[in-house]
Design a protein around this motif. Structure first.
Motif, PDB file in Angstrom:
ATOM      1  N   THR A  51      -5.871  -0.578  -4.045  1.00 41.00           N
ATOM      2  CA  THR A  51      -4.687   0.051  -3.658  1.00 41.00           C
ATOM      3  C   THR A  51      -3.083  -0.998  -3.697  1.00 41.00           C
ATOM      4  O   THR A  51      -2.179  -0.393  -3.922  1.00 41.00           O
ATOM      5  N   VAL A  54       2.947   6.437   3.044  1.00 33.84           N
ATOM      6  CA  VAL A  54       3.074   7.871   3.286  1.00 33.84           C
ATOM      7  C   VAL A  54       2.470   8.224   4.712  1.00 33.84           C
ATOM      8  O   VAL A  54       2.998   9.106   5.379  1.00 33.84           O
ATOM      9  N   PHE A  83       8.878   2.585  -3.136  1.00 29.85           N
ATOM     10  CA  PHE A  83       8.382   3.857  -2.685  1.00 29.85           C
ATOM     11  C   PHE A  83       9.289   4.856  -2.553  1.00 29.85           C
ATOM     12  O   PHE A  83       9.213   5.864  -3.074  1.00 29.85           O
ATOM     13  N   SER A 127       0.752  -1.301   0.099  1.00 30.79           N
ATOM     14  CA  SER A 127      -0.018  -0.185  -0.138  1.00 30.79           C
ATOM     15  C   SER A 127       0.853   1.420  -0.087  1.00 30.79           C
ATOM     16  O   SER A 127       1.602   1.543   0.878  1.00 30.79           O
ATOM     17  N   ILE A 128       0.506   2.195  -1.116  1.00 30.63           N
ATOM     18  CA  ILE A 128       1.217   3.564  -1.002  1.00 30.63           C
ATOM     19  C   ILE A 128       0.798   4.195   0.098  1.00 30.63           C
ATOM     20  O   ILE A 128       1.598   5.077   0.800  1.00 30.63           O
ATOM     21  N   GLY A 129      -0.334   4.384   0.286  1.00 27.78           N
ATOM     22  CA  GLY A 129      -0.933   5.148   1.450  1.00 27.78           C
ATOM     23  C   GLY A 129      -0.381   4.822   2.808  1.00 27.78           C
ATOM     24  O   GLY A 129      -0.038   5.852   3.668  1.00 27.78           O
ATOM     25  N   ILE A 130      -0.083   3.745   3.079  1.00 29.21           N
ATOM     26  CA  ILE A 130       0.469   3.312   4.280  1.00 29.21           C
ATOM     27  C   ILE A 130       1.865   3.808   4.506  1.00 29.21           C
ATOM     28  O   ILE A 130       2.207   4.201   5.541  1.00 29.21           O
TER      29      ILE A 130
END
Lengths: 217, 217, 217, 217
Positions: free
Chosen positions: C186, C104, C212, C99-102
């Motif tokens: 995601t 971030v 990332f 997950s990219i959001g995690i």
């Protein structure tokens, strides 16, 4: 109205004084550690002081023979009994929580619970770092109205006055009902409603729940 | 129950099939672009297809003479009129929104509004970037039950299925009531409730609001 | 790109296939319980299957000699060791969370922690009722980057895919950083970024953190 | 430290006095409508008064020749110019917003924006009913650091001191960063940091952003 205030210089005393002044009500009597102020016989007595001053409260009730709104915490059984006794002659409103919003939160929680099936319920409460007890009393009240074994999570950060959220989750959706206290002003508003209620009531022992029930009709 | 499903292979058709199977209900008839599947006469017909298939729906209702739950959107006036006609002989449940949670949100909003005075109310809705209309239909329903000139704010980010929040703010506290859709499953649950309702009902035209009213008692 | 997918018919396999197709990438090889599909030698291999299929994965890597992105969970120490060995000859990206959001969220949390003094920090995570472990792995990752004794609260309701919030509270303000997963899509996006990264990299063992770090520059 | 305070009896003056006392700092000089209090020459001057008192501020700076922290709003161009002039001889910290949390929110927002691609960004701000301007100045600052055409939604309810949320939504996840002011105390904390900064600095004109940048290192 012309009101008397016992515990005038306390935190709640100040909030009550400010709100009542703003709404055009007149302080005609007060009592505090610093002494007594008397201008005129009040139409109602409000007490937000300490259990140690309780005898003084009873004394003034006897003297003025006017309704009493009392929010002093930590009263013992005997003192509560005395309140019930004097409520045979005057209206007494006694409560530990004068927040209108919390009454609304309780009712919304009950309604949501009655409408939703196959639902998981959890309670989250957030308060300032200085609060020692976990969970909060209000979270326990929420659990009580749900009358179920509901998990309560407690967050303690900074100086948050008090947030409460009830989660209702099914497999397709989540409903949350939240209450956020902004300041003590909300409690002063509950006291004002209670004073207006007491002045119009016949003798008897009432709680803030009664006040709320009647004022919403 | 033994059910028939028109629009079996659509998005909602799939959701309905999955939920009904999980709950032990049996698909005995279906109709879709790919053709007809028939095993047995169903006890109820469910239609989540397209307005173009409406005549076929009426045909199957005539044939099976069982209750109908219909969630097909975009029906024209004449088609709605036909549904009212057939509802003289069978129970018909027609709605564009089968979410139980939204029904609960509407009721909670109404209750909070009736309990709180001197309150500011605002509505916030958040949806995915592909949603073209602002505000959402559900936000308008919320405004309708409040029956007031309430401001609606709309946020459009990413792929959010749909969040709705109603704010009630007084000078001392804020109450928020929120609904968050997780998936289409919730709509399938509403369809199941509607099917159970229809099977037990006498002939008549019903909406999801009726289903919800009765199932909660 | 032309890619191969091991575990094509699993939940993640499906998500990957859908996203990659949407972005114009071409499945030229797949392997699953149902057998092998071969059209052309892939430029990259992606594996989201089960530890039991690991030998098959190694076999295909040897055969195609292309980079590998592997998200299969539950690998044992020996299997991880084997991945390190083959990474001497090809790029391998291995992670349990794409997950990219995690990523971030972790960086935002670190930044907020470094900027705020005299602050209380708490973590709240909300997941579906089926999740057995408390707290979530991601909540533990958050606690790890904070490198402090931080309280974690866990809420389990309905079918919430996964929310994480970090609270930072001082005496005057509260900052919260929240992440909400909407779907498995995601994770497929993280796999796509990993595949693009692997194709351009020299042989070596990489994690999603590396992917990332590079893709954001 | 031994400090002087101009505007001692104003809202911010009170907050500053309370926080500074709590932290062991000593008020040795003050000036207000009610007159001057002088015990000792201060090490620093703090001014939270009104533009009308600006000449008096300059007079005291000339007399004491100590650093100045000034948060008085509504200064005109000429007054700002005078501050730049005196900053050639003493350190001057001037700002309209001394909130540490807002500085953190700005930095987190910038970081999230730099890390996320194909993302929708929206800003939501909630304030009390008395706030006339929409959107808030802080929401505009957030939009400025994003340097994009971002939609801002504004909610006005009750007595909310001020909430700001930035939403970042992709097709798979949503990240939100929120700031909630609890009281004016947070601004007093920023003033304290500014005073500590000014005492250690060489002559020059500084803003709260400079203070924050240095104190975090």
């Amino acid at each position: 109205m012309k009101y008397g205030l016992i515990g005038r210089n306390g935190r709640m005393g100040n909030e009550i004084y400010n709100l009542f002044s703003e709404k055009g009500h007149q302080l005609v009597f007060s009592y505090d550690k610093s002494g007594e102020f008397f201008e005129e016989k009040p139409e109602i007595l409000i007490d937000f002081s300490l259990p140690e001053a309780f005898n003084k409260v009873i004394e003034y009730v006897d003297k003025f023979k006017v309704p009493l709104v009392i929010g002093t915490t930590g009263l013992d059984e005997n003192q509560i009994k005395q309140l019930h006794e004097i409520s045979q002659n005057i209206p007494v409103v006694q409560s530990y929580n004068f927040s209108i919003g919390i009454q609304v939160l309780l009712r919304l929680t009950k309604l949501a619970d009655s409408l939703l099936k196959d639902v998981d319920i959890e309670i989250l409460e957030t308060h300032h770092r200085f609060k020692k007890d976990k969970p909060s009393g209000t979270a326990k009240m929420l659990k009580d109205v749900l009358n179920k074994d509901v998990n309560i999570s407690s967050i303690r950060v900074g100086n948050v006055p008090g947030d409460h959220t009830v989660y209702f989750g099914t497999l397709g959706e989540v409903i949350t009902i939240s209450h956020r206290a902004l300041s003590r002003r909300t409690f002063a508003e509950g006291v004002l409603k209670s004073a207006e209620f007491a002045i119009k009531s016949i003798a008897g022992f009432y709680t803030f729940n009664d006040v709320f029930n009647l004022t919403i009709n």
